[in-house]
Design a protein around this motif. Structure first.
Motif, PDB file in Angstrom:
ATOM      1  N   VAL A   4       0.861  -1.177   0.000  1.00  0.00           N
ATOM      2  CA  VAL A   4       0.000   0.000   0.000  1.00  0.00           C
ATOM      3  C   VAL A   4       0.898   1.227   0.000  1.00  0.00           C
ATOM      4  CG1 VAL A   4      -1.606   1.348   1.414  1.00  0.00           C
ATOM      5  CG2 VAL A   4      -1.979  -1.111   1.123  1.00  0.00           C
ATOM      6  N   VAL A   5       0.500   2.253  -0.769  1.00  0.00           N
ATOM      7  CA  VAL A   5       1.288   3.489  -0.794  1.00  0.00           C
ATOM      8  C   VAL A   5       0.375   4.666  -0.480  1.00  0.00           C
ATOM      9  CG1 VAL A   5       2.944   4.871  -2.084  1.00  0.00           C
ATOM     10  CG2 VAL A   5       2.614   2.479  -2.673  1.00  0.00           C
ATOM     11  N   VAL A   6       0.832   5.561   0.404  1.00  0.00           N
ATOM     12  CA  VAL A   6       0.035   6.746   0.713  1.00  0.00           C
ATOM     13  C   VAL A   6       0.776   7.996   0.267  1.00  0.00           C
ATOM     14  CG1 VAL A   6      -1.164   5.691   2.663  1.00  0.00           C
ATOM     15  CG2 VAL A   6       0.976   6.918   3.051  1.00  0.00           C
ATOM     16  N   ALA A   7       0.000   9.031  -0.020  1.00  0.00           N
ATOM     17  CA  ALA A   7       0.571  10.302  -0.465  1.00  0.00           C
ATOM     18  C   ALA A   7       1.226  11.018   0.709  1.00  0.00           C
ATOM     19  CB  ALA A   7      -0.526  11.176  -1.064  1.00  0.00           C
ATOM     20  N   PRO A   8       2.333  11.714   0.470  1.00  0.00           N
ATOM     21  CA  PRO A   8       3.036  12.413   1.554  1.00  0.00           C
ATOM     22  C   PRO A   8       2.145  13.422   2.277  1.00  0.00           C
ATOM     23  CG  PRO A   8       4.345  12.447  -0.462  1.00  0.00           C
ATOM     24  CD  PRO A   8       3.030  11.852  -0.815  1.00  0.00           C
ATOM     25  N   GLU A   9       1.234  14.088   1.525  1.00  0.00           N
ATOM     26  CA  GLU A   9       0.411  15.119   2.149  1.00  0.00           C
ATOM     27  C   GLU A   9      -0.952  14.579   2.578  1.00  0.00           C
ATOM     28  OE1 GLU A   9       1.357  14.732  -1.003  1.00  0.00           O
ATOM     29  OE2 GLU A   9       0.342  16.109  -2.382  1.00  0.00           O
ATOM     30  N   SER A  10      -1.092  13.248   2.660  1.00  0.00           N
ATOM     31  CA  SER A  10      -2.400  12.679   2.960  1.00  0.00           C
ATOM     32  C   SER A  10      -2.757  12.766   4.440  1.00  0.00           C
ATOM     33  CB  SER A  10      -2.436  11.216   2.516  1.00  0.00           C
ATOM     34  OG  SER A  10      -1.532  10.479   3.306  1.00  0.00           O
ATOM     35  N   GLU A  11      -4.058  12.657   4.706  1.00  0.00           N
ATOM     36  CA  GLU A  11      -4.557  12.659   6.082  1.00  0.00           C
ATOM     37  C   GLU A  11      -3.963  11.500   6.872  1.00  0.00           C
ATOM     38  OE1 GLU A  11      -6.837  14.720   7.809  1.00  0.00           O
ATOM     39  OE2 GLU A  11      -6.266  16.026   6.136  1.00  0.00           O
ATOM     40  N   PHE A  12      -3.830  10.357   6.222  1.00  0.00           N
ATOM     41  CA  PHE A  12      -3.325   9.168   6.893  1.00  0.00           C
ATOM     42  C   PHE A  12      -1.942   9.438   7.498  1.00  0.00           C
ATOM     43  CE2 PHE A  12      -1.096   5.120   7.198  1.00  0.00           C
ATOM     44  CZ  PHE A  12      -2.039   4.315   7.825  1.00  0.00           C
ATOM     45  N   VAL A  13      -1.099  10.099   6.743  1.00  0.00           N
ATOM     46  CA  VAL A  13       0.242  10.416   7.238  1.00  0.00           C
ATOM     47  C   VAL A  13       0.151  11.393   8.409  1.00  0.00           C
ATOM     48  CG1 VAL A  13       2.406  11.578   6.653  1.00  0.00           C
ATOM     49  CG2 VAL A  13       1.400   9.931   5.060  1.00  0.00           C
ATOM     50  N   LYS A  14      -0.696  12.401   8.249  1.00  0.00           N
ATOM     51  CA  LYS A  14      -0.851  13.403   9.307  1.00  0.00           C
ATOM     52  C   LYS A  14      -1.303  12.745  10.608  1.00  0.00           C
ATOM     53  CE  LYS A  14      -2.206  17.091   6.733  1.00  0.00           C
ATOM     54  NZ  LYS A  14      -3.403  17.727   6.141  1.00  0.00           N
ATOM     55  N   ASN A  15      -2.318  11.868  10.487  1.00  0.00           N
ATOM     56  CA  ASN A  15      -2.933  11.279  11.683  1.00  0.00           C
ATOM     57  C   ASN A  15      -2.067  10.242  12.375  1.00  0.00           C
ATOM     58  OD1 ASN A  15      -5.083  12.849  11.011  1.00  0.00           O
ATOM     59  ND2 ASN A  15      -6.310  11.175  10.154  1.00  0.00           N
ATOM     60  N   ASN A  16      -1.216   9.562  11.617  1.00  0.00           N
ATOM     61  CA  ASN A  16      -0.535   8.407  12.197  1.00  0.00           C
ATOM     62  C   ASN A  16       0.977   8.537  12.247  1.00  0.00           C
ATOM     63  OD1 ASN A  16      -2.977   6.670  12.496  1.00  0.00           O
ATOM     64  ND2 ASN A  16      -3.047   7.098  10.286  1.00  0.00           N
ATOM     65  N   PHE A  17       1.436   9.764  12.074  1.00  0.00           N
ATOM     66  CA  PHE A  17       2.872   9.960  11.986  1.00  0.00           C
ATOM     67  C   PHE A  17       3.621   9.379  13.190  1.00  0.00           C
ATOM     68  CE2 PHE A  17       6.826  12.398  12.307  1.00  0.00           C
ATOM     69  CZ  PHE A  17       7.339  12.172  11.032  1.00  0.00           C
ATOM     70  N   ASP A  18       3.051   9.524  14.414  1.00  0.00           N
ATOM     71  CA  ASP A  18       3.774   9.040  15.607  1.00  0.00           C
ATOM     72  C   ASP A  18       3.926   7.529  15.621  1.00  0.00           C
ATOM     73  OD1 ASP A  18       1.871  11.109  15.858  1.00  0.00           O
ATOM     74  OD2 ASP A  18       0.906  10.016  17.519  1.00  0.00           O
ATOM     75  N   GLN A  46      10.993   7.139 -12.214  1.00  0.00           N
ATOM     76  CA  GLN A  46      11.876   6.979 -11.052  1.00  0.00           C
ATOM     77  C   GLN A  46      11.076   7.016  -9.769  1.00  0.00           C
ATOM     78  OE1 GLN A  46      15.141   6.206 -10.950  1.00  0.00           O
ATOM     79  NE2 GLN A  46      14.861   5.956 -13.163  1.00  0.00           N
ATOM     80  N   LYS A  47      10.837   5.855  -9.188  1.00  0.00           N
ATOM     81  CA  LYS A  47      10.004   5.809  -7.992  1.00  0.00           C
ATOM     82  C   LYS A  47      10.863   5.870  -6.735  1.00  0.00           C
ATOM     83  CE  LYS A  47       6.033   5.187 -10.071  1.00  0.00           C
ATOM     84  NZ  LYS A  47       6.534   5.704 -11.355  1.00  0.00           N
ATOM     85  N   THR A  48      10.427   6.717  -5.808  1.00  0.00           N
ATOM     86  CA  THR A  48      11.093   6.806  -4.512  1.00  0.00           C
ATOM     87  C   THR A  48      10.039   6.607  -3.438  1.00  0.00           C
ATOM     88  OG1 THR A  48      10.679   9.164  -4.450  1.00  0.00           O
ATOM     89  CG2 THR A  48      12.799   8.454  -5.348  1.00  0.00           C
ATOM     90  N   GLY A  49      10.458   6.382  -2.217  1.00  0.00           N
ATOM     91  CA  GLY A  49       9.483   6.228  -1.143  1.00  0.00           C
ATOM     92  C   GLY A  49      10.141   5.681   0.110  1.00  0.00           C
ATOM     93  N   VAL A  50       9.391   5.781   1.215  1.00  0.00           N
ATOM     94  CA  VAL A  50       9.915   5.251   2.484  1.00  0.00           C
ATOM     95  C   VAL A  50       8.864   4.363   3.145  1.00  0.00           C
ATOM     96  CG1 VAL A  50      11.645   6.979   3.048  1.00  0.00           C
ATOM     97  CG2 VAL A  50       9.251   7.459   3.528  1.00  0.00           C
ATOM     98  N   PHE A  51       9.350   3.361   3.847  1.00  0.00           N
ATOM     99  CA  PHE A  51       8.482   2.412   4.539  1.00  0.00           C
ATOM    100  C   PHE A  51       8.051   3.009   5.874  1.00  0.00           C
ATOM    101  CE2 PHE A  51       8.417  -1.739   7.102  1.00  0.00           C
ATOM    102  CZ  PHE A  51       7.086  -1.970   6.789  1.00  0.00           C
ATOM    103  N   THR A  52       6.765   2.890   6.184  1.00  0.00           N
ATOM    104  CA  THR A  52       6.268   3.480   7.439  1.00  0.00           C
ATOM    105  C   THR A  52       6.461   2.548   8.632  1.00  0.00           C
ATOM    106  OG1 THR A  52       4.081   2.521   7.094  1.00  0.00           O
ATOM    107  CG2 THR A  52       4.446   4.746   6.237  1.00  0.00           C
ATOM    108  N   GLY A  53       6.716   1.266   8.337  1.00  0.00           N
ATOM    109  CA  GLY A  53       6.801   0.298   9.429  1.00  0.00           C
ATOM    110  C   GLY A  53       5.465  -0.346   9.726  1.00  0.00           C
ATOM    111  N   LEU A  54       4.408   0.125   9.050  1.00  0.00           N
ATOM    112  CA  LEU A  54       3.075  -0.427   9.302  1.00  0.00           C
ATOM    113  C   LEU A  54       2.693  -1.412   8.197  1.00  0.00           C
ATOM    114  CD1 LEU A  54       1.212   2.870  10.279  1.00  0.00           C
ATOM    115  CD2 LEU A  54       2.192   1.146  11.820  1.00  0.00           C
ATOM    116  N   TYR A  55       1.774  -2.314   8.546  1.00  0.00           N
ATOM    117  CA  TYR A  55       1.293  -3.302   7.578  1.00  0.00           C
ATOM    118  C   TYR A  55      -0.234  -3.306   7.526  1.00  0.00           C
ATOM    119  CZ  TYR A  55       5.975  -5.329   7.325  1.00  0.00           C
ATOM    120  OH  TYR A  55       7.311  -5.517   7.117  1.00  0.00           O
ATOM    121  N   ALA A  56      -0.763  -3.396   6.338  1.00  0.00           N
ATOM    122  CA  ALA A  56      -2.200  -3.598   6.153  1.00  0.00           C
ATOM    123  C   ALA A  56      -2.421  -5.031   5.687  1.00  0.00           C
ATOM    124  CB  ALA A  56      -2.730  -2.625   5.103  1.00  0.00           C
TER     125      ALA A  56
END
Length: 992
Positions: A259-273, A302-312
């Motif tokens: 699963v990939v989420v957008a950097p500016e998405s709500e999901f990132v904002k809400n779960n950053f910690d 050229q795809k870049t990205g970082v793993f959040t450590g979470l799994y769905a």
RNA sequence: GCCGCGGUGGUGGAACUGGUAGACACGAGGGACUUAAAAUCCCUUGGCCUAUGGUCGUGCGGGUUCAAGUCCCGCCCGCGGCACCA
């Protein structure tokens, strides 16, 4: 004979038309109307070049022919004059934009005047006149009142050079369409029009427009971009929140591996910690947000990205899917999160390769592998693992998609949704030269809390169908809501229900109370109000019952529920604001009842098409919008127009405030609701606002009581033919259709679509094949062309140069040709003699020409119409003498293209009236048939001989004639024909 | 990448539902008028050949048909729109 001097006769006839008001249009009952419209120009400082009038000439040709054919033609012109260039000129030169605008209009008008158009200048409109924009503001207020204009703080496109926010439609490859500067994403307070609510209707409406050009309809369909798909909710390990991904291809979901989420998405904002490596992710997001959309695209695959450590967890396979943050996912598309199926999607594949993630191809489709083929298919085959998709195996994609969606919904893992590419229209500009947005903000009203009393209708219960969503919303905003469950809904007794409310309500009914009632709840409300002593704040009656007469003849018990006598005078006094919201299909409550109620209560009546009949849907947007309390109020309609004030400095501030914000005495005003201090909105409308409805104003340009008079609108609308540049396909033409549908919904106009036929005009390029532009120094000025060859020659040339809708390079040599043609026509007058009829062959040609020219003009094939006229002229030139009648036909047929010379020649034939008032010639279908025809003989598909024969020759005769011919015999070489085919009037084909 | 539209002489372009490809116009060449030029008028003008005839020819390659610029299949090129759109 005098020499043909176009400059002289053109001035003469233009003056004649003006003095005699030849082209003044009035509504007239005995003629059929024809409304023909040009896209009105922005009067720029550089004046017209030779390419601009092409469309105007075309509409003028058609208008003139239609007038002669007996139609009542409306062919108006006006000015789309708000916008940046005038404002930039004002900034640079410290003059009011009004001055420059007026000067430019004068120049344009003079230039158009030279070309002899049939405009009725009494109907001229100008979007910057306050008499005009009063109604632009009025329409905006109607939208505001229905929640279609709303305030938003979302990030929008910002042009740092023009210093204003822009709509998606105002971009060209991610740059500001005006100045070419790369736009930024900037959060900004703004007004937005809810065009997406009309997305489906804008789409479906296109199917009802057979006379619109295919390409333009396609562009609009793409721009709206309707996509059916499903929002799938995935559980995330160690997280309460689910992650929601939109997809149109759930059929491939057995192959989902990440699963990939957008950097500016709500999901990132809400779960950053909860994220794993916060520093790295934070750094990545910061970098990503700095990049513009252009930068992102420039990086390509050229795809870049970082793993959040979470799994769905994938519901279908139980697979743990790692969640990544990557900038290839955009927050404002879908849900801002994507489920990665690298076996079937190129982007997902590239990401999987970059991050070394699992790639699976699934088995669906006829070949067991029907998902998109990509360039990387080979690689996929090498790296991929094929699995099957259980119950989807062997189905085609469509079937599999439906099945899997059913499966997902049944299990509660997600819901079908429709997404659009179309975004709501960012409607505010932080600039000066535009219509002021007629709104006032009152802080104290915004902070006020109310006690709401909901009164439901017949058979309903408060906790079931009576808008639970609305109750929640209002309470969430700090209000109190009381929604009593009225007794005996099956056999209601109104008095008992009123009593029940009085006994069970948990607040005092007073000036802080807003009563919202639905259907029969309206009757309960009238009775309740009759018994009150103090006024309430507001009463909203949603499709209320007034009399027990229902158009659908249902609900007989309702008649017995009360005495149906109301003390309207008393009721009216118990609130200053009565609002009625009616279902405009009048399926349950009649229009008559609603209008009478409006009279009784001096109420505002709004008619709408609700989501479900009679407003019984759970989320009735109309009802919700009527109760929203934002502290924004429209300027009262009797105070319109809200005039654009003068300012010292037109310079945009760049802070997101318009120059209007600096005028304290204008900004500070009174709240229309409570009378307290309030502030005006200082943003202005975009340039496209005024053009959304200008075509309606031409129908009734001086009306100060309404946007357009209903009767006049019914007479002239819809526009029969609309001609303009294709560049407006996804902007003006979508905006105008949107406004029109809205105006239809509120009963201002009588049709759902504004333009019956739409034709785009092909651009005229410079002689060098490039666009005409000051920059290339290749601009041809119409003044020069008219000065040298005359307006008629220029008109004829522009119609002759090629197919109307195709781009075509200008050629001044070509104008020489059309001038020669007009010279020939002019000289023919010497040959005219006073006889009534032609010789036979000429009669046929005359009638053929009438038919062909009329048909070609109708079909906008002007080039072939003119070549037909040239052939006719060439034939007449070869004659010794020509009849007056035949010459008159030529002049009439030429008059739409070359009206000045036509008037002059018509006049010298001894006629007194303008040729535009003369009947268009009719052809006789019997007379267009030639007596003698040419039949061609083919042997094995090759033409070998031709024969002049009588038109009524029989098949036997012609076949015999052909087979006897020497030439044919020669090619037969003595062989027996296998087959002889006769195509009537055309050819005989012999197969050997 | 996806969607739409188009590709015909030296040039702009004609050609109805498959039926004589190049109408009409520009340009070019030749001629008439003129002391001369402009303007005007007349003739020629798709390529090639052994020229009153023949042959090739509508972006390329196939196909259907008595007959294809037109219909079908596969490409090439140009223009316009959309585009990390899930």
């Amino acid at each position: 004979m005098k020499k043909y001097e176009p400059q002289e006769i053109e001035k003469k006839w233009q003056k004649y038309w003006e003095d005699n008001k030849t082209f003044q249009t009035t509504e007239s009952g005995d003629k059929q109307k024809f409304y023909i419209l040009d896209m009105f120009p922005y009067p720029s400082g550089s004046g017209l070049h030779v390419g601009h009038p092409k469309g105007y000439i075309a509409t003028d040709v058609i208008a003139r022919m239609k007038m002669m054919q007996g139609f009542n033609v409306l062919h108006p012109m006006g000015w789309d004059a708000f916008g940046l260039p005038a404002e930039n000129y004002a900034i640079a030169n410290k003059v009011h934009p009004r001055e420059g605008t007026n000067k430019n209009i004068e120049i344009f008008k003079k230039q158009l005047g030279m070309l002899g158009f049939t405009y009725d200048w009494d109907r001229e409109v100008n979007t910057t006149d306050s008499d005009y924009y009063k109604w632009t503001q009025w329409a905006f207020i109607q939208m505001f009142k229905r929640g279609l204009a709303y305030e938003s703080h979302e990030p929008i496109n910002w042009c740092p050079s023009c210093k204003t926010g822009l709509a998606n439609e105002d971009l060209e490859d991610g740059n500001c369409e005006r100045c070419g500067t790369q736009v930024e994403q900037k959060p900004l307070r703004q007004w937005v029009l809810g065009i997406t609510k009309y997305a489906d209707r804008l789409l479906e409406g296109l199917d009802q427009l057979p006379e619109w050009e295919h390409s333009i309809k396609e562009m609009q369909r793409h721009w709206i971009g309707r996509k059916e798909g499903i929002n799938i909710e995935y559980d995330v390990d160690n997280l309460d929140e689910k992650i929601i991904c939109f997809t149109t291809r759930p059929d491939t979901n057995f192959g989902a591996t990440f699963v990939v989420v957008a950097p500016e998405s709500e999901f990132v904002k809400n779960n950053f910690d909860k994220f794993f490596d916060k520093d790295e992710i934070d750094k990545y997001i910061e970098e990503a947000l700095k990049k513009s959309d252009i930068d992102r695209i420039a990086e390509g695959g050229q795809k870049t990205g970082v793993f959040t450590g979470l799994y769905a967890t994938n519901h279908l396979t139980g697979k743990k899917m790692p969640i990544y943050v990557s900038d290839f996912v955009l927050a404002n598309v879908g849900t801002g999160a994507v489920v990665g199926v690298p076996g079937h999607d190129l982007r997902d594949f590239e990401f999987a390769v970059a991050k070394d993630l699992e790639i699976i191809r699934v088995v669906i489709g006829k070949d067991g592998d029907a998902s998109p083929i990509t360039k990387l298919e080979q690689v996929q085959e090498e790296t991929g693992v094929m699995i099957n998709s259980e119950f989807l195996d062997g189905m085609d994609i469509h079937e599999a998609t439906e099945k899997i969606m059913d499966h997902i919904e049944k299990n509660g893992w997600g819901k079908r949704v429709v997404n659009y590419k179309l975004r709501d229209w960012v409607f505010s500009r932080q600039r000066y030269w535009g219509e002021p947005i007629p709104l006032v903000k009152c802080e104290s009203c915004a902070n006020k809390k109310y006690n709401y009393l909901f009164v439901h209708g017949y058979t309903a219960q408060s906790d079931s169908v009576f808008w639970p969503n609305l109750k929640e919303k209002l309470e969430g905003m700090g209000n109190t809501v009381c929604s009593p469950d009225l007794p005996n809904t099956e056999e209601p007794n109104i008095d008992a229900q009123v009593k029940y409310i009085e006994d069970n309500i948990d607040f005092e009914i007073d000036e802080n109370t807003i009563i919202v009632s639905h259907s029969l709840g309206g009757v309960v409300t009238y009775k309740l109000l009759e018994r009150l002593k103090t006024k309430v704040s507001k009463v909203l009656l949603v499709d209320p019952v007034v009399t027990p007469k229902f158009p659908d003849k249902k609900r007989p018990v309702v008649e017995k529920s009360c005495d149906w006598n109301f003390d309207w005078e008393k009721i009216k006094g118990l609130s200053d604001e009565f609002v009625i919201l009616g279902d405009m299909d009048f399926g349950t409550i009649s229009e008559n009842d609603l209008r009478n109620l409006k009279e009784h209560l001096d109420a505002k009546l709004y008619l709408e098409k609700p989501k479900e009949r009679h407003f019984t849907g759970e989320k009735e947007v109309g009802v919700q919008n009527m109760l929203a309390n934002t502290g924004w109020f429209p300027v009262p309609e009797d105070q319109l127009p809200l005039e654009l004030p003068n300012v010292e400095n037109y310079e945009p501030s760049g802070t997101g405030e318009s120059p209007l914000a600096n005028i304290d005495e204008w900004v500070n005003t009174e709240c229309p609701k409570c009378g307290g201090p309030a502030k005006r909105e200082t943003n202005t409308m975009p340039q496209w606002a005024g053009s959304c409805w200008y075509y309606l104003r031409y129908e009734d340009p001086h009306n100060d009581k309404a946007l357009v008079d209903r009767e006049k609108e019914k007479y002239w609308s819809p526009v029969d033919l609309y001609v303009g540049g294709a560049e407006h396909a996804t902007r003006h033409l979508i905006y105008a259709r949107f406004w029109h549908k809205f105006l239809y919904d509120i009963g201002v106009v009588s049709n759902d679509e504004p333009f019956t036929k739409l034709q785009h005009v092909g651009l005229i390029l410079a002689e060098d094949g490039r666009k005409m532009s000051k920059r290339w120094d290749n601009v041809v000025n119409p003044d020069d062309i008219v000065g040298e060859f005359g307006a008629d020659a220029m008109r004829v040339y522009e119609m002759f140069m090629g197919p109307f809708d195709q781009p075509c390079a200008w050629s001044t040599k070509g104008v020489v040709g059309t001038k020669r043609f007009l010279d020939k026509v002019w000289k023919l007058q010497e040959k005219v003699i006073e006889v009534e009829s032609e010789n036979n062959s000429l009669t046929t040609l005359v009638h053929q020409t009438i038919k062909k020219v009329g048909k070609d003009i109708e079909e906008m094939k002007f080039n072939t119409a003119i070549s037909t006229l040239m052939e006719f002229t060439n034939t007449l030139t070869k004659e010794e003498k020509i009849s007056k009648a035949g010459y008159a036909v030529l002049i009439k047929l030429i008059s739409p293209f070359a009206p000045h010379i036509a008037e002059e020649l018509w006049n010298s034939l001894g006629n007194k009236e303008s040729i535009s008032t003369i009947k268009w010639p009719k052809y006789d279908p019997e007379l267009i048939i030639d007596d003698v025809i040419t039949v061609v003989a083919q042997v094995n598909g090759k033409v070998r001989d031709e024969f002049q024969v009588a038109v009524d020759i029989s098949e036997e005769e012609i076949k015999k004639l052909v087979l006897d011919s020497d030439k044919v015999q020669k090619w037969l070489e003595g062989k027996e024909p296998k087959k002889v085919i006769y195509v009537k009037g055309k050819l005989v084909s012999i197969v050997v």
